[in-house]
Design an enzyme around this catalytic site. Structure first.
Site, PDB file in Angstrom:
ATOM      1  CG  HIS A  93      37.326   1.202 -36.478  1.00 48.73           C
ATOM      2  ND1 HIS A  93      37.823   1.704 -35.305  1.00 48.73           N
ATOM      3  CD2 HIS A  93      36.634   2.227 -37.044  1.00 48.73           C
ATOM      4  CE1 HIS A  93      37.440   2.961 -35.148  1.00 48.73           C
ATOM      5  NE2 HIS A  93      36.710   3.291 -36.198  1.00 48.73           N
ATOM      6  CD  GLU A 100      39.697   6.900 -37.108  1.00 46.49           C
ATOM      7  OE1 GLU A 100      39.900   5.719 -37.506  1.00 46.49           O
ATOM      8  OE2 GLU A 100      38.686   7.541 -37.422  1.00 46.49           O
TER       9      GLU A 100
END
Length: 318
Positions: free
Chosen positions: A38, A106
């Site tokens: 991430h 995302e």
């Protein structure tokens, strides 16, 4: 026979803590590692987000376990050419014990360069082309590619493992599962969904590996463990496409505030009931998974590893 690995959470822990957990996982009897990739954590409460490739380099020198990203998005924030170089170097450091898990990403992580966040169908199209580019680079020759989404000119990877890096594709719906079956070396998914496994195998996945992940929160007091799981990971219970489209940790915090404790209690094994932990993992074996990676929520990693080493894993690997 299903294998059992540990899931390193870059959202919760510092780089040094992740390396220490990798060592504890190997000592406890886990046989592989997943690690999240991430740019942001899901929420500020989780609190961390180191660069995964640096952590993989450190882990490669600390343990002898296989490692996989779960998962990397190679389409926006990371160009497929750069991702391929990072994956190839990781595979060299791990002497071939590296698999690249990829997904369509995302907005939380991928919009940070200011690019437009595409619709889901476009993101899957981009992922397919990115995988094509990376496979060409893993072959070792000079690559030029002029596609719909990516242009590559005169690129060559000079540091390569002995064999191309396996690329497993993450899927959370029928379209992504079909893509994984068509282009992936394996399937990455989080729920013990036997129907998804069957769709993958029928769609072209055959006997390729199906790899899963599950979060638990071990602790001597179930209510305290549930409170911790709800505070840190209520975001996993958000419905629909929210996890793909919300852009910042603050937005996830707002949405997670609407998730009741009961929903987390129904989805996350909390406390120290051995049968509950064993049952949560066996659900993946019964659904046809080849390997499942367990993530302990929260700071009590040592207690978790002791519990799994002595109480849980012996029942699963008989």
């Amino acid at each position: 026979m299903t294998g059992y690995g540990y899931f390193l959470s870059c959202e919760e822990h510092t780089p040094k803590a992740l390396v220490a957990q990798a060592r504890m996982a190997e000592q406890a009897g886990f046989t592989s590692l997943w690690i999240s990739d991430h740019f942001h954590p899901w929420t500020g409460e989780q609190g961390q987000s180191p660069l995964v490739w640096s952590v993989i380099g450190a882990v490669s020198q600390a343990v002898s376990l296989p490692v996989q990203t779960a998962v990397t998005c190679p389409t926006m924030r990371l160009n497929p050419v750069v991702t391929a170089q990072a994956a190839a170097t990781s595979a060299v450091l791990l002497e071939g014990r590296f698999r690249l898990g990829v997904g369509s990403g995302e907005a939380l992580n991928e919009h940070v360069l200011g690019d437009r966040w595409p619709q889901a169908a476009v993101r899957l199209e981009m992922l397919e082309e990115a995988v094509q580019v990376m496979r060409l680079l893993f072959e070792g020759g000079q690559v030029s590619h002029h596609g719909k989404h990516y242009t590559v000119e005169n690129a060559r990877l000079y540091t390569l493992p002995d064999a191309p890096v396996p690329i497993d594709v993450s899927a959370f719906g029928p379209a992504a599962t079909e893509l994984a079956a068509r282009i992936g070396d394996g399937l990455v998914t989080m729920a013990p969904d036997a129907d998804a496994v069957e769709r993958f195998r029928r769609g072209g996945g055959g006997q390729k590996p199906v790899l899963g992940g599950v979060k638990v929160c071990w602790g001597p007091d179930r209510e305290e463990a549930l409170e911790l799981a709800h505070r840190l990971w209520a975001v996993e219970q958000l419905p629909g496409e929210l996890n793909q489209v919300l852009p910042t940790p603050a937005h996830f915090e707002q949405a997670a505030s609407l998730v009741p404790r009961e929903r987390v209690a129904a989805s996350v094994t909390c406390g120290n009931d051995v049968d509950a932990h064993v049952g949560a993992l066996r659900a993946y074996a019964e659904a046809g998974f080849d390997r499942v990676h367990v993530q302990q929520i929260g700071p009590d990693q040592r207690g978790f590893f002791d519990f799994y080493r002595t109480e849980v894993l012996p029942q699963l690997v008989q």
